[in-house]
Design an enzyme around this catalytic site. Sequence first.
Site, PDB file in Angstrom:
ATOM      1  CB  SER A 271      -0.827   0.099   1.208  1.00  0.00           C
ATOM      2  OG  SER A 271      -1.872   1.228   1.185  1.00  0.00           O
TER       3      SER A 271
ATOM      4  CB  SER B 261      -4.453   3.996   3.338  1.00  0.00           C
ATOM      5  OG  SER B 261      -3.494   2.991   3.783  1.00  0.00           O
TER       6      SER B 261
ATOM      7  CG  ASN C 233      -2.670   2.182   7.379  1.00  0.00           C
ATOM      8  OD1 ASN C 233      -2.161   2.003   8.341  1.00  0.00           O
ATOM      9  ND2 ASN C 233      -2.199   2.979   6.326  1.00  0.00           N
TER      10      ASN C 233
ATOM     11  CB  CYS D  25      -0.708   5.470   8.734  1.00  0.00           C
ATOM     12  SG  CYS D  25       0.420   6.679   7.810  1.00  0.00           S
TER      13      CYS D  25
ATOM     14  CG  ASN E  47       2.242   0.739   8.035  1.00  0.00           C
ATOM     15  OD1 ASN E  47       2.971   1.608   7.373  1.00  0.00           O
ATOM     16  ND2 ASN E  47       0.803   1.056   8.166  1.00  0.00           N
TER      17      ASN E  47
HETATM   18  C1  LIG Z   1       6.073   5.984   0.181  1.00  0.00           C
HETATM   19  C2  LIG Z   1       5.387   5.146   0.974  1.00  0.00           C
HETATM   20  C3  LIG Z   1       4.140   5.272   1.091  1.00  0.00           C
HETATM   21  C4  LIG Z   1       3.367   4.468   2.112  1.00  0.00           C
HETATM   22  N1  LIG Z   1       1.800   4.589   2.148  1.00  0.00           N
HETATM   23  C5  LIG Z   1       1.273   3.694   2.773  1.00  0.00           C
HETATM   24  C6  LIG Z   1      -0.129   3.637   2.897  1.00  0.00           C
HETATM   25  O1  LIG Z   1      -1.024   4.724   2.297  1.00  0.00           O
HETATM   26  N2  LIG Z   1      -1.051   2.910   3.600  1.00  0.00           N
HETATM   27  C7  LIG Z   1      -0.154   1.878   4.265  1.00  0.00           C
HETATM   28  O2  LIG Z   1      -0.808   1.034   4.885  1.00  0.00           O
HETATM   29  N3  LIG Z   1       1.164   1.658   4.204  1.00  0.00           N
HETATM   30  C8  LIG Z   1       1.722   2.379   3.281  1.00  0.00           C
HETATM   31  N4  LIG Z   1       3.152   2.538   3.356  1.00  0.00           N
HETATM   32  C9  LIG Z   1       3.823   1.417   4.181  1.00  0.00           C
HETATM   33  C10 LIG Z   1       4.186   0.123   2.938  1.00  0.00           C
HETATM   34  O3  LIG Z   1       3.040  -0.332   2.426  1.00  0.00           O
HETATM   35  C11 LIG Z   1       4.909  -1.153   3.588  1.00  0.00           C
HETATM   36  O4  LIG Z   1       4.127  -1.343   4.915  1.00  0.00           O
HETATM   37  C12 LIG Z   1       6.207  -0.551   4.371  1.00  0.00           C
HETATM   38  O5  LIG Z   1       6.692   0.447   3.488  1.00  0.00           O
HETATM   39  C13 LIG Z   1       7.370  -1.717   4.540  1.00  0.00           C
HETATM   40  O6  LIG Z   1       7.498  -2.447   3.301  1.00  0.00           O
HETATM   41  P1  LIG Z   1       8.989  -1.899   2.389  1.00  0.00           P
HETATM   42  O7  LIG Z   1       9.897  -1.984   3.374  1.00  0.00           O
HETATM   43  O8  LIG Z   1       8.920  -3.027   1.315  1.00  0.00           O
HETATM   44  O9  LIG Z   1       8.652  -0.486   1.735  1.00  0.00           O
HETATM   45  C14 LIG Z   1       4.042   3.325   2.637  1.00  0.00           C
HETATM   46  C15 LIG Z   1       5.265   3.009   2.517  1.00  0.00           C
HETATM   47  C16 LIG Z   1       5.930   4.058   1.664  1.00  0.00           C
HETATM   48  C17 LIG Z   1       7.352   3.744   1.535  1.00  0.00           C
END
Ligand SMILES: Cc1cc2nc3c(=O)[nH]c(=O)nc-3n(C[C@H](O)[C@H](O)[C@H](O)COP(=O)(O)O)c2cc1C
Lengths: 264, 264, 301, 301
Positions: free
Chosen positions: D16, D41, D121, D124, D187
Site C-alpha cells: 500500500s 490507503s 491500515n 500509519c 507497516n
Molecule cells: C512512500 C510510501 C507510502 C506508503 N503509504 C502507505 C499507505 O498509504 N498505507 C499503508 O498501509 N502503508 C503505506 N506504506 C507502508 C508500506 O505499505 C509498507 O508496509 C512498508 O513500506 C514496508 O515495506 P517496504 O520496506 O517494502 O517498503 C507506505 C510506504 C512508503 C515507502
Amino acid sequence: MKRDRQTLPIAAIREENPSLRTFRFDTQLEAQAGQFVMLTLFGEGEKPFSILDENADSVYITVKNVGPFTNRLFELQVGALVSIRGPYGVAFSLENKRVLMVGGGFATPPLRFLAKSLRARGIDYLVNVNGARSQADLLYVSDFEELCDRSLIATDDGSLGHRGTSVDVMQDILEEETFDCIYISGPERMMKAAVDVARKYGIPFEVNLERYMKCGVGICGSCVMDPNGLILCKEGPVVGHETLAKVQEFGVSHRDKTGRILEI
Amino acid sequence: MKRDRQTLPIAAIREENPSLRTFRFDTQLEAQAGQFVMLTLFGEGEKPFSILDENADSVYITVKNVGPFTNRLFELQVGALVSIRGPYGVAFSLENKRVLMVGGGFATPPLRFLAKSLRARGIDYLVNVNGARSQADLLYVSDFEELCDRSLIATDDGSLGHRGTSVDVMQDILEEETFDCIYISGPERMMKAAVDVARKYGIPFEVNLERYMKCGVGICGSCVMDPNGLILCKEGPVVGHETLAKVQEFGVSHRDKTGRILEI
Amino acid sequence: MQFLGKVIPSPLTLASGILGISFSSLQRVIRDGAGMVTTKSLSLEPRIGHEGPIIAEFEGGLVNSVGLTNPGIDDGLLEVEKFHNEFAGVSIVSVFGANSEEFVNLARAVNHSKGDFLELNLSCPNVEDEFKRPFALVPEKITEIVTAVKAVSNKPVLAKLSPNANDITLMAMLAEQAGADGLTMINTLGHGMVIDAIARRPVLRNNFGGISGPCIKPLALKLIRDAYKQVKIPILGTGGVSNGLDAVEMMMAGASAVAIGSAVYERGLDVFKITRMEMEAFMSEHGYEDYTDLIGILEEN
Amino acid sequence: MQFLGKVIPSPLTLASGILGISFSSLQRVIRDGAGMVTTKSLSLEPRIGHEGPIIAEFEGGLVNSVGLTNPGIDDGLLEVEKFHNEFAGVSIVSVFGANSEEFVNLARAVNHSKGDFLELNLSCPNVEDEFKRPFALVPEKITEIVTAVKAVSNKPVLAKLSPNANDITLMAMLAEQAGADGLTMINTLGHGMVIDAIARRPVLRNNFGGISGPCIKPLALKLIRDAYKQVKIPILGTGGVSNGLDAVEMMMAGASAVAIGSAVYERGLDVFKITRMEMEAFMSEHGYEDYTDLIGILEEN
Ligand SMILES: Cc1cc2nc3c(=O)[nH]c(=O)nc-3n(C[C@H](O)[C@H](O)[C@H](O)COP(=O)(O)O)c2cc1C
Ligand SMILES: Cc1cc2nc3c(=O)[nH]c(=O)nc-3n(C[C@H](O)[C@H](O)[C@H](O)COP(=O)(O)OP(=O)(O)OC[C@H]3O[C@@H](n4cnc5c(N)ncnc54)[C@H](O)[C@@H]3O)c2cc1C
Ligand SMILES: Cc1cc2nc3c(=O)[nH]c(=O)nc-3n(C[C@H](O)[C@H](O)[C@H](O)COP(=O)(O)OP(=O)(O)OC[C@H]3O[C@@H](n4cnc5c(N)ncnc54)[C@H](O)[C@@H]3O)c2cc1C
Ligand SMILES: Cc1cc2nc3c(=O)[nH]c(=O)nc-3n(C[C@H](O)[C@H](O)[C@H](O)COP(=O)(O)O)c2cc1C
Ligand code: FES
Ligand code: FES
C-alpha cells in the site's frame, strides 16, 4: 554491510586419528596460511578453526574433538549443512627465503598450509620441526617431508625422531644454521619456549596465537590481549616478534568466556 | 540506497521578466535537455523544475512565479540555501539530424537546452518555432536565433513575428519541408494541437509533459498517466510518439494533488 | 569540550558492549582517538552470554545477541581501575541489574571505583527471556531504578533508553525527574531476525537480537530530538553513527556527545580518529568553531 | 498458489502507498509481474497529504511522510472498478479511518466494489498529529475496529499491524480473535528523521516519517515469525523485501504472500518480475516445488 557467511554441505570427512578429523568444503575463500574461519553448527554454536589448506575447489579444516561443539561436529555426516564465514585474521608472511617452522601438537595444520604456500611462491631453504607427544599424534609427516628441505621430528616419548620437544630440536638447529624467520605454532607454553630461543638467537619470528573468540571480527572484545589491546581475531592470530613484545600476557594469562583473567 | 540530494546556495538570480527568474547553482548534475530536478525550499516544500542549461560550472533553472512555492523562491536572495536532487527523467533524444522544435509560452527552456545540445553534437538542420502570447512573453529569442538554422516567432497578438500560434507556423513549415523529428514543449493544449499536426504529416515527435509530481522517483504515483500507467517522472517527462499514442489522457485530463481526475 | 563536567578531547565515545571488556581494550580505544569509553554492561555475577553466532550482518547494519557477556562487577571494576591507572581517559561504567536492588548494589560498587560516570543499561533487548520486558519500556521502572540509584551513587548517572519505548519522551522526562544526570540513547532496536534461507534457520544462535548500525540512525535522530526538546540534562547520542556527518547530525539533533558501536565493525578502530577528522572538516567548512556549537541547533520545518 | 481463497500467479504483492493511486498504476504493476496489488490507503474524504519532500533516502532505506494522500473512498473505488474492468488481477483495498465508525463506513463502501480484500491500515505513523496514537499500538482499538468492520464487511479483512507495538503477538492474536481473515505486517517503523546537516534541517517537510526498506527487514522477519507461531490466519509479509532471497526468508518466517514497497524505488517496477525469478531459482536449486512449501518452514535454533 555485506554478508560473507556461506551455508554449505560438508563435502568430505577424513579421519586423521580417533580424535582428529579433516573436513572439506567445496568453496573458495582465498585464504592464506594462518587465517581462520568461524564455523557454525546450527542449533549448537560457532567456533574458530584454522584453515588447513585451500585449493582451486575446496577448503579444509582439521578439528580436534575436545568438547560439546567439536563432539557435535564429529556426529555430522557428509552432506550435513554448516555455515562458515571468513577468512579472518592476519596470515603468516610469505616474503622470507630461509625459513624454519616449529610446530607442536595438533597446531601444525597452519604450518602445513604455510609450507605449501612458501613452496608455491619459491623459497631457498625450508626446514620443519614437527613435535608431538608420540608417533601416533604426529600430523602430516609425509607432507612436511615432501614440502621441506629438511623435516625433523621430535616426540616426548622418543617413539619417532628425536626424544624431546620440537623446541629442543629447534635449539640444536639454530646452533648450526641461521634463518630469515621462524614460524611457530603450538601450545602456548611450547610457543613461549620457542620464542625465548628465537630471541636468544636474535632471529625474527611469527607465532600463531589462540584466544577465546566469539565474534571473529573485532567487535566483542573476547580475544583482546593485555596490556596493549591487541585484537587477536583481526590483528592476529599470527603475530610478529615486535608486536608480541608488547603482549605481556603471552605465556602468562588469558581470559575466559566472561572476560575474567586466568593463568596459563 | 545512496543520497543524491545536494544542499547549496543560490549562486545567482537573473530576472527574465517580472514573473520569470533564472536561478544558477554552482554544481554538476550531468543533466540532459528535458530532465528535471526536485527543488526544496526549507520549511516550504519541494517542486519539480526543468533544467534550462548546464555548463562546466553551473546548472540553471527558470521559474515562473505562480503560487506559494514560487512566491517564496522569488523572495530568496543569492546565498540562500536550497536543496536539489536529480537530474531525473528521460531526456530528449539527440540522434536526429533534421529537427524542428516547437515551443509555446514559458515551456521553452528545455528546447533552448536541447538546441544547444544538438548543436554541440552536430546537426544538419535545426528549425525553431517560438510562440507566446505577446512579444514581452517570448523567451530566449536571440539564443534560438544563434543556435538554429531558422528561428521563427509566433505571437497571439502579432506583436512580434507571425500573428497566431506556434502550431500555425509549424503547419506552414511542414507544408514546405520535412524533418526526422519534431520536439514539442508547451502548454498541453498547444502540444495536443502540435501532435495532431505532426501525426498528420507522419513525422515522429517527442513531447515534454507535465503532471503533478511529488516524489520524482516513481514511488508516490502522483504523476502516473492513464490508462497505460506511464510513470511520468521516470519514464517522461519527454515522451515519444509511440508511447504517447497509449497515453489517452494526454490533452484530456490530469490528476490533482489527491489523485482525483480533472479535465484539462 | 566538556561532558557532565569532565573535559573530553572529542565527543566521540565508545558505545557499551563493543570491545570494552578489558582495560587493554578501553585504553586502546582512547589511544586510537575516542573521547570517552563505555565498559560492557557489568552485572553482579559473571555472565557467559549467549552461544555464537552472536552477530549477524544484514544490509542495514548488525543484529547482535551477545547476551551481556561480562566478567561480573568485581572483576569488571578491576579492569576500570587498571584503565585509570596512570592513564588519562574518561570512563563510563555501564551496569545491568535484574531489579532496582541489584542496580543499587552495582552503583555502590562503582562508587568505590575510579570510573567517571555510571550508565544504567535499562534497555538490553537480548535477555528478555531471563529478565522480562526491558525496564526502559516501563515508566514506573525507570522512575524506581533511577531514583534508587541516585540515592546511593556518587557518580553522575546516565540512563540508557530503548527505542522500543512507545513514548520515549516520557521515559526521558521520568529519568530526568528521578535525578538522572544524563541520558544515553538509543540502545539497539529489539528484535531483529536474520534468516539463513539455505539452512532455513535464524543466523543467530539465540534466533534474534538487537538491531544496530546505519539502519537505526533515523530512529535515533528522531528520538534524541524529541528528548532534547523535553529535558535539560545532556544526551549521549548513539545509534548508527559511522562517519563525521552522522555525528554532526546527531549533535544537531541534540546530543552533547556521540557514542559509536557498530561502526567499529564496519570501519575498524580508526573510526574514532577518522570520524573526528570528518567532523572537524565539516565544522571548519561550515563555520562552526566548537563541537558545542552543534548541539541542538537543528531547526525544524 | 492461493491467498485467502483467491488464485494468485505469484506471492509478490504491491504494498500500500506505492504508486497505487490509480487503476492505471495498479494494472501496470500487475502487467509488470505482481501477483496482487494494494491501493493507497483510502479515507472517507480526499487528502492532499503532507508537502514535499515526502521521501528521504538514507543508508538503510527510506523515510517517508506521504501523509495518506488519496482521492477519497468514492473516487478511489472508481479506480478499483476500472482496475477490475476486463482485467484479471487481485486487489487489496486499503482503507484508513479516524475511528471505528469511519472504518465501518469505509468497509461498507468497499462491499459494493469489485475489490477482492479489505486491508485496514491501523498503523500509519505519519498522521499522529492528526489522529493520535496509531490504533495498532492500542490493544482495545484493534479489537474494536476489527470487530466492527467484520460485522459489516463482505470481503476478507486484513489487519495491518505496526512494528512499534510493544507486543505485536498480542495485537496479532487480538486481530484474529476479532475475526480478521489475515494480517499484513509490517507497516513502516515510526519515526525516523533524516537530517540535512548543511541546512541544519530535517529533510522531510514534515520533519519525520515512517522508516521502510532493507533496514526494517530483520524487524519484519522477527515479528512475522512471532505472529506466525500464535495465529492461524495467513500473513501478508512486508518490510524490506527487495530480492528473491528476502522474499523466501519472509515466507520461511511465516508469510503466505509478500508485499514489496520501497524496493520499487530501488529496483524499479521490474522488481516483481526479477524477485519472482530469483525466488524460483532459489526454489529449484534447493528442491522446493511450490511457493507454499516455503511458508513457515523456518526451524528455530
Ligand atoms: C512512500 C510510501 C507510502 C506508503 N503509504 C502507505 C499507505 O498509504 N498505507 C499503508 O498501509 N502503508 C503505506 N506504506 C507502508 C508500506 O505499505 C509498507 O508496509 C512498508 O513500506 C514496508 O515495506 P517496504 O520496506 O517494502 O517498503 C507506505 C510506504 C512508503 C515507502
Ligand atoms: C584462531 C583459532 C584457530 C583455531 N583453529 C583450530 C583448528 O584448526 N582445529 C581445532 O580443532 N581447533 C582450533 N581452534 C580451537 C577451537 O576453536 C576449539 O577447539 C573449539 O572451539 C572447542 O569447542 P568445544 O565446544 O568443542 O569445546 P569446549 O569444551 O567449549 O572448549 C575446549 C577448549 O577449546 C577452546 N575453545 C573453546 N571455545 C573457543 C572459542 N570460541 N575460541 C577459541 N577457543 C575456544 C578453549 O581452549 C577450551 O578450553 C582454534 C581456535 C582459534 C582461536
Ligand atoms: C517535469 C516538470 C518540469 C517543470 N519545470 C518547470 C520550470 O522549468 N519552471 C517552472 O516555473 N515551473 C516548472 N514546472 C512547474 C512547477 O513545478 C510549478 O510551477 C510549481 O510547482 C508551482 O508551485 P507553486 O506552489 O508556486 O504554485 P501552486 O499554486 O502550488 O501551483 C500552481 C500550478 O503549478 C503546477 N504545480 C504545482 N505543484 C506542482 C507539482 N508538484 N508538480 C507539477 N506541477 C505543479 C500546477 O499546474 C498548479 O496548478 C515543472 C513541472 C514539472 C512536472
Ligand atoms: C555487539 C554489541 C554489543 C552490545 N552490548 C551492549 C551492552 O552490553 N550494553 C549496552 O548498554 N549496550 C550494548 N550495545 C548497544 C550499543 O551500546 C549501542 O547502544 C547500539 O549498538 C547503537 O549504536 P550503534 O548503531 O553505533 O551500534 C551493544 C551493541 C552491539 C552491536
Ligand atoms: S573475537 Fe570478538 S573481538 Fe576478537
Ligand atoms: S512523482 Fe511520484 S511517482 Fe512520479
